[in-house]
Design a protein around this motif. Structure first.
Motif, PDB file in Angstrom:
ATOM      1  N   ILE A 126      36.655  48.354  35.887  1.00  0.00           N
ATOM      2  CA  ILE A 126      36.905  46.912  35.849  1.00  0.00           C
ATOM      3  C   ILE A 126      35.928  46.150  36.718  1.00  0.00           C
ATOM      4  O   ILE A 126      35.390  45.115  36.346  1.00  0.00           O
ATOM      5  CB  ILE A 126      38.356  46.630  36.305  1.00  0.00           C
ATOM      6  CG1 ILE A 126      39.329  47.089  35.236  1.00  0.00           C
ATOM      7  CG2 ILE A 126      38.558  45.157  36.606  1.00  0.00           C
ATOM      8  CD1 ILE A 126      39.343  46.208  34.034  1.00  0.00           C
TER       9      ILE A 126
ATOM     10  N   ARG B 170      41.010  39.153  32.086  1.00  0.00           N
ATOM     11  CA  ARG B 170      40.260  40.351  32.452  1.00  0.00           C
ATOM     12  C   ARG B 170      41.071  41.581  32.058  1.00  0.00           C
ATOM     13  O   ARG B 170      42.266  41.651  32.324  1.00  0.00           O
ATOM     14  CB  ARG B 170      39.997  40.374  33.960  1.00  0.00           C
ATOM     15  CG  ARG B 170      39.037  39.275  34.415  1.00  0.00           C
ATOM     16  CD  ARG B 170      38.906  39.278  35.926  1.00  0.00           C
ATOM     17  NE  ARG B 170      38.352  40.523  36.437  1.00  0.00           N
ATOM     18  CZ  ARG B 170      37.049  40.806  36.495  1.00  0.00           C
ATOM     19  NH1 ARG B 170      36.165  39.923  36.054  1.00  0.00           N
ATOM     20  NH2 ARG B 170      36.622  41.952  36.997  1.00  0.00           N
TER      21      ARG B 170
ATOM     22  N   SER C 275      43.893  43.849  26.984  1.00  0.00           N
ATOM     23  CA  SER C 275      43.796  42.405  27.143  1.00  0.00           C
ATOM     24  C   SER C 275      44.448  41.762  25.933  1.00  0.00           C
ATOM     25  O   SER C 275      44.837  42.453  24.975  1.00  0.00           O
ATOM     26  CB  SER C 275      42.349  41.953  27.307  1.00  0.00           C
ATOM     27  OG  SER C 275      42.305  40.584  27.682  1.00  0.00           O
TER      28      SER C 275
ATOM     29  N   ARG D  79      36.647  42.389  26.366  1.00  0.00           N
ATOM     30  CA  ARG D  79      36.791  40.961  26.659  1.00  0.00           C
ATOM     31  C   ARG D  79      35.967  40.123  25.686  1.00  0.00           C
ATOM     32  O   ARG D  79      36.417  39.076  25.204  1.00  0.00           O
ATOM     33  CB  ARG D  79      36.360  40.703  28.101  1.00  0.00           C
ATOM     34  CG  ARG D  79      37.018  39.476  28.712  1.00  0.00           C
ATOM     35  CD  ARG D  79      36.662  39.352  30.164  1.00  0.00           C
ATOM     36  NE  ARG D  79      37.391  38.246  30.788  1.00  0.00           N
ATOM     37  CZ  ARG D  79      37.100  37.765  31.999  1.00  0.00           C
ATOM     38  NH1 ARG D  79      36.131  38.312  32.701  1.00  0.00           N
ATOM     39  NH2 ARG D  79      37.803  36.754  32.488  1.00  0.00           N
TER      40      ARG D  79
END
Length: 538
Positions: free
Chosen positions: A135, A169, A152, A85
């Motif tokens: 996650i 996410r 992502s 991310r």
């Protein structure tokens, strides 16, 4: 003020107008597709990858037209969800400011990708041992389970429509991409590619092979395997000295120069090393290449300096040359400068690693030596081309004399002492004379060299070869021979060759007259002085 009014006011005053920022970012920073893909290769190398595969393929679009998609897959360490991310954020690097690798600012992946495509998707996975955090942050107990692949993305259109205000996410991919073959790694996919350099895949591939082969040459020599559509990229050495490069044959010029330079001119505590190498291209071997071949291998218009940071080329251009202007002879030498990353500010490296802007204290440290070396190499190239041109001038007469030699009596095996002594002296000055006759050399050679007396020509002879020596200081050269030598018309070339044959015949006749060389050399000297008197204006 109402809540709605405050919200509008806050939105209008945000530090970044996201929809406009993303469009402006696409227009800045990268020179082209090769520079953008280089950023992805940088990331893979920094992740420890030694296998990086670039794929450029055409797929059917919505209107049945072909659209190009690009992907880069590596066998590096991969990323956990948090790192993935962050990697898709502008400036979101987990290694911000770290000089140990190729990147420092965390702009490479998102900036490079969106400069070429409207959507970038990243798949990444780690080995079961390295993949510990899921996650939601829960720890995975098993190290034997197959690695999970996280995904992502960024999408320009969603950002412009304000549908995407943060990096999504990462989600677990149920259907693994076919390229997920290594225990760990990352895949970066560009889709909706609307800003690639070309529309033809073959053109893109050709440019990438050239650019990446040069930029990552040191990594390729050290074992990195970098492929495009399955074909390995061959390293390209701009110095032409490495034996494993596409083209080699040049020689290093002098020893490596080393400079210890301050990162900040006001701070003596932090310094780094700069290493400089020059190479000299083989004029005698390569001058006959066609202009097309010279362009193809990078000789023509290739003059310049390669700037290498941490093993990766970041720029190529005319740097540290002071007042020296570029000229054609500069195509025949090259320079490489390698520097420690601590000197990023001194070299003015941009975050895209595409160019440098050397600072004044660095210019002062390097320019005097580099400019002087460049001038010396340019002069050597000029001299080498003159020697080549001179040798080519004589080739027709030498060939004819060699072909007709069998029609004449053989030259005496025992040459006159003066002629053999001159031959030994000429061999020291002209390495080409060191080759034996059995190596395809002509029995006859013509050179220009200053002689010890006022003769307009003399000769050297060793019992096998005859060398005609033309005196460039005699008026004959200035008034008769040089005007013919400097003209390239076929008629003048034929006339020059016949004049050279006339002088070769005179020299050969003198060499045949063993025991009479003294009288003949005096006769030649008298003839030369008389000719000089007739030709001189005064």
């Amino acid at each position: 003020m109402t809540t709605t009014a405050r919200k509008v006011r806050n939105d209008e005053c945000s530090i970044i107008a996201l929809d406009r920022f993303i469009q402006a970012t696409r227009d800045s920073g990268y020179k082209g597709t090769a520079s953008a893909i280089s950023e992805l290769v940088d990331n893979s190398i920094q992740a420890g990858a030694n296998r990086i595969g670039i794929s450029i393929n055409a797929k059917a679009g919505e209107d049945d037209s072909k659209v190009i998609e690009v992907s880069v897959v590596d066998n590096g360490s991969g990323m956990d969800p948090f790192t993935l991310r962050q990697a898709l954020r502008f400036g979101g690097s987990t290694r911000f400011g770290d000089r140990s690798g190729l990147g420092r600012y965390g702009m490479g992946l998102p900036n490079a990708s969106l400069s070429q495509a409207r959507r970038v998707t990243v798949f990444t996975w780690q080995s079961a041992r390295g993949q510990k955090i899921g996650i939601a942050g829960s720890r995975r107990a098993s190290n034997s389970a197959p690695p999970q692949v996280y995904m992502s993305y960024l999408d320009v259109d969603e950002i412009v429509r304000c549908e995407m205000v943060e990096v999504p996410r990462p989600s677990i991919v149920r259907k693994l991409p076919g390229a997920c073959a290594s225990p760990s790694g990352t895949i970066v996919q560009w889709t909706q590619c609307d800003r690639l350099d070309a529309r033809r895949i073959s053109t893109i591939v050709r440019k990438l092979e050239s650019e990446l082969g040069r930029r990552f040459r040191h990594f390729l020599w050290n074992g990195l395997r970098l492929t495009i559509n399955g074909d390995a990229i061959t390293p390209i050495d701009p110095l032409f000295v490495h034996s494993e490069a596409q083209i080699s044959g040049a020689q290093l010029f002098g020893d490596e120069m080393r400079y210890e330079v301050r990162a900040d001119p006001a701070d003596a505590s932090k310094t780094g090393w700069v290493r400089v190498r020059f190479s000299e291209l083989p004029v005698h071997q390569w001058h006959k290449l066609s202009n097309e071949d010279k362009r193809r291998i990078g000789v023509s218009k290739g003059a310049g300096v390669s700037i290498v940071r941490g093993g990766r080329e970041v720029d190529y251009g005319w740097f540290f040359m002071g007042s020296k202007h570029r000229e054609n002879y500069d195509d025949w030498w090259r320079c490489e400068i390698q520097f420690d990353p601590v000197l990023d500010e001194a070299f003015g490296v941009t975050h895209t690693k595409q160019q440098v802007r050397p600072q004044s204290h660095l210019l002062e440290a390097l320019t005097p030596d580099l400019e002087a070396t460049a001038r010396a190499l340019s002069a050597r190239a000029r001299k080498a081309h003159l020697a080549v041109k001179t040798a080519e001038r004589f080739s027709a007469a030498e060939r004819i004399a060699n072909e007709r030699d069998h029609l004449l009596r053989r030259l005496p095996k025992n040459a006159e002492q003066r002629a053999t002594a001159l031959m030994k002296e000429l061999i020291k000055q002209h390495p080409a004379l060191r080759q034996a006759l059995g190596e395809g050399r002509s029995r006859y050679t013509i050179i220009e060299a200053t002689v010890k007396d006022t003769s307009f020509f003399t000769y050297a002879h060793d019992g096998e070869r005859l060398v005609l020596v033309l005196n460039p200081d005699h008026p004959f050269n200035r008034e008769i021979y040089k005007p013919l030598a400097d003209v390239d018309s076929p008629h003048d070339q034929q006339l020059r060759a016949k004049l050279e044959l006339l002088l070769l015949a005179a020299a050969r006749a003198e060499a045949m007259a063993t025991g009479k060389s003294g009288a003949l050399s005096r006769h030649r000297l008298e003839w030369s002085d008389t000719l000089a008197a007739f030709l001189n204006d005064k």
